[in-house]
Design a protein around this motif. Structure first.
Motif, PDB file in Angstrom:
ATOM      1  N   MET A   1       0.733  -1.197   0.010  1.00  0.00           N
ATOM      2  CA  MET A   1       0.012   0.168   0.081  1.00  0.00           C
ATOM      3  C   MET A   1       0.894   1.008  -0.032  1.00  0.00           C
ATOM      4  O   MET A   1       1.864   1.428   0.688  1.00  0.00           O
ATOM      5  N   ALA A   2       0.595   2.314  -0.945  1.00  0.00           N
ATOM      6  CA  ALA A   2       1.234   3.493  -0.869  1.00  0.00           C
ATOM      7  C   ALA A   2       0.753   4.442   0.404  1.00  0.00           C
ATOM      8  O   ALA A   2      -0.145   4.111   0.829  1.00  0.00           O
ATOM      9  N   CYS A   3       1.478   5.490   0.468  1.00  0.00           N
ATOM     10  CA  CYS A   3       1.141   6.434   1.337  1.00  0.00           C
ATOM     11  C   CYS A   3      -0.098   7.136   0.936  1.00  0.00           C
ATOM     12  O   CYS A   3      -0.391   7.180  -0.303  1.00  0.00           O
ATOM     13  N   ARG A   4      -1.053   7.606   1.772  1.00  0.00           N
ATOM     14  CA  ARG A   4      -2.016   8.735   1.576  1.00  0.00           C
ATOM     15  C   ARG A   4      -2.177   9.838   2.361  1.00  0.00           C
ATOM     16  O   ARG A   4      -1.702   9.749   3.531  1.00  0.00           O
ATOM     17  N   ILE A   5      -2.887  10.756   2.121  1.00  0.00           N
ATOM     18  CA  ILE A   5      -2.877  11.856   2.997  1.00  0.00           C
ATOM     19  C   ILE A   5      -3.624  11.793   4.065  1.00  0.00           C
ATOM     20  O   ILE A   5      -4.916  11.303   3.849  1.00  0.00           O
ATOM     21  N   SER A   6      -3.283  12.007   5.316  1.00  0.00           N
ATOM     22  CA  SER A   6      -4.169  11.754   6.538  1.00  0.00           C
ATOM     23  C   SER A   6      -4.550  13.212   7.275  1.00  0.00           C
ATOM     24  O   SER A   6      -5.497  13.187   7.762  1.00  0.00           O
ATOM     25  N   GLU A   7      -3.693  14.230   6.856  1.00  0.00           N
ATOM     26  CA  GLU A   7      -4.070  15.426   7.387  1.00  0.00           C
ATOM     27  C   GLU A   7      -3.507  16.490   6.793  1.00  0.00           C
ATOM     28  O   GLU A   7      -2.433  16.432   6.041  1.00  0.00           O
ATOM     29  N   LEU A   8      -3.991  17.685   6.868  1.00  0.00           N
ATOM     30  CA  LEU A   8      -3.411  18.943   6.194  1.00  0.00           C
ATOM     31  C   LEU A   8      -3.525  20.067   7.232  1.00  0.00           C
ATOM     32  O   LEU A   8      -4.230  20.062   8.276  1.00  0.00           O
ATOM     33  N   VAL A   9      -2.421  20.781   7.319  1.00  0.00           N
ATOM     34  CA  VAL A   9      -2.257  21.545   8.230  1.00  0.00           C
ATOM     35  C   VAL A   9      -2.059  23.244   7.538  1.00  0.00           C
ATOM     36  O   VAL A   9      -1.333  23.447   6.631  1.00  0.00           O
ATOM     37  N   LEU A  10      -2.699  24.087   8.121  1.00  0.00           N
ATOM     38  CA  LEU A  10      -2.803  25.214   7.590  1.00  0.00           C
ATOM     39  C   LEU A  10      -2.474  26.222   8.873  1.00  0.00           C
ATOM     40  O   LEU A  10      -3.209  26.060  10.046  1.00  0.00           O
ATOM     41  N   GLY A  11      -1.627  27.125   8.828  1.00  0.00           N
ATOM     42  CA  GLY A  11      -1.282  28.125   9.835  1.00  0.00           C
ATOM     43  C   GLY A  11      -2.189  29.279   9.553  1.00  0.00           C
ATOM     44  O   GLY A  11      -2.527  29.754   8.430  1.00  0.00           O
ATOM     45  N   CYS A  12      -2.720  29.927  10.582  1.00  0.00           N
ATOM     46  CA  CYS A  12      -3.794  31.019  10.473  1.00  0.00           C
ATOM     47  C   CYS A  12      -3.822  31.785  11.781  1.00  0.00           C
ATOM     48  O   CYS A  12      -3.257  31.525  12.818  1.00  0.00           O
ATOM     49  N   ARG A  13      -4.174  33.039  11.561  1.00  0.00           N
ATOM     50  CA  ARG A  13      -4.393  33.976  12.638  1.00  0.00           C
ATOM     51  C   ARG A  13      -5.384  33.533  13.593  1.00  0.00           C
ATOM     52  O   ARG A  13      -5.569  33.756  14.885  1.00  0.00           O
ATOM     53  N   ASP A  14      -6.524  32.824  13.247  1.00  0.00           N
ATOM     54  CA  ASP A  14      -7.908  32.730  14.040  1.00  0.00           C
ATOM     55  C   ASP A  14      -8.118  31.064  13.841  1.00  0.00           C
ATOM     56  O   ASP A  14      -9.135  30.976  12.959  1.00  0.00           O
ATOM     57  N   PRO A  15      -7.664  30.196  14.495  1.00  0.00           N
ATOM     58  CA  PRO A  15      -8.109  28.949  14.182  1.00  0.00           C
ATOM     59  C   PRO A  15      -9.246  28.586  14.327  1.00  0.00           C
ATOM     60  O   PRO A  15     -10.110  27.894  13.553  1.00  0.00           O
ATOM     61  N   GLU A  16      -9.924  29.193  15.278  1.00  0.00           N
ATOM     62  CA  GLU A  16     -11.513  28.903  15.672  1.00  0.00           C
ATOM     63  C   GLU A  16     -12.537  29.266  14.408  1.00  0.00           C
ATOM     64  O   GLU A  16     -13.111  28.576  14.263  1.00  0.00           O
ATOM     65  N   ALA A  17     -12.179  30.511  13.919  1.00  0.00           N
ATOM     66  CA  ALA A  17     -12.759  31.089  12.970  1.00  0.00           C
ATOM     67  C   ALA A  17     -12.868  30.215  11.428  1.00  0.00           C
ATOM     68  O   ALA A  17     -13.736  29.742  11.077  1.00  0.00           O
ATOM     69  N   LEU A  18     -11.490  29.895  11.332  1.00  0.00           N
ATOM     70  CA  LEU A  18     -11.302  29.123  10.210  1.00  0.00           C
ATOM     71  C   LEU A  18     -11.876  27.684  10.557  1.00  0.00           C
ATOM     72  O   LEU A  18     -12.399  27.098   9.341  1.00  0.00           O
ATOM     73  N   ALA A  19     -11.983  27.288  11.410  1.00  0.00           N
ATOM     74  CA  ALA A  19     -12.319  25.880  11.748  1.00  0.00           C
ATOM     75  C   ALA A  19     -13.818  25.758  11.615  1.00  0.00           C
ATOM     76  O   ALA A  19     -14.416  24.925  10.931  1.00  0.00           O
TER      77      ALA A  19
END
Length: 126
Positions: A1-19
């Protein structure tokens, strides 16, 4: 089995609003959080399923240069035009990265300016 994407990471000023924004866009839920510094959102079934989770991590200052990571989304229960209208109402805005107008996708920016694309094909919600 190959790798697959499990998570993406985004840096942001307001994580709660972006969530909140990305939970509405993708019908995700908050899976984990640490104060207002870190939010992990993902499908209701949680981490490890067919869709990656997204980690939103507080970054007070933008990182130098432009991020090469962005998210592509496909509508699951409506056509592209209806989904575009919904995303714009949620706070997305059109982004110009030099498109010709002939593309099959729309380039948008989330409320903090992170670019993402709305693709034409409708996918099964699984």
């Amino acid at each position: 089995m190959a790798c697959r994407i499990s998570e993406l990471v985004l840096g942001c000023r307001d994580p709660e609003a972006l969530a909140r924004f990305w939970c509405e866009v993708l019908d995700f839920v908050v899976l984990d959080r640490e104060d207002n510094e870190y939010f992990e959102i993902g499908p209701r079934e949680g981490f490890g399923g067919p869709q990656p989770t997204i980690i939103l991590s507080r970054r007070d200052e933008p990182e130098p240069g432009k991020s090469r990571l962005h998210i592509d989304v496909n509508a699951t229960d409506r056509d592209q035009d209806a989904e575009l209208e919904r995303l714009l109402k949620l706070g997305a805005r059109p982004a110009d990265i030099g498109q010709t107008g002939e593309e099959q996708w729309h380039v948008l920016a989330d409320p903090e300016g992170n670019e993402f694309c709305l693709l034409k094909a409708r996918l099964s919600p699984l």
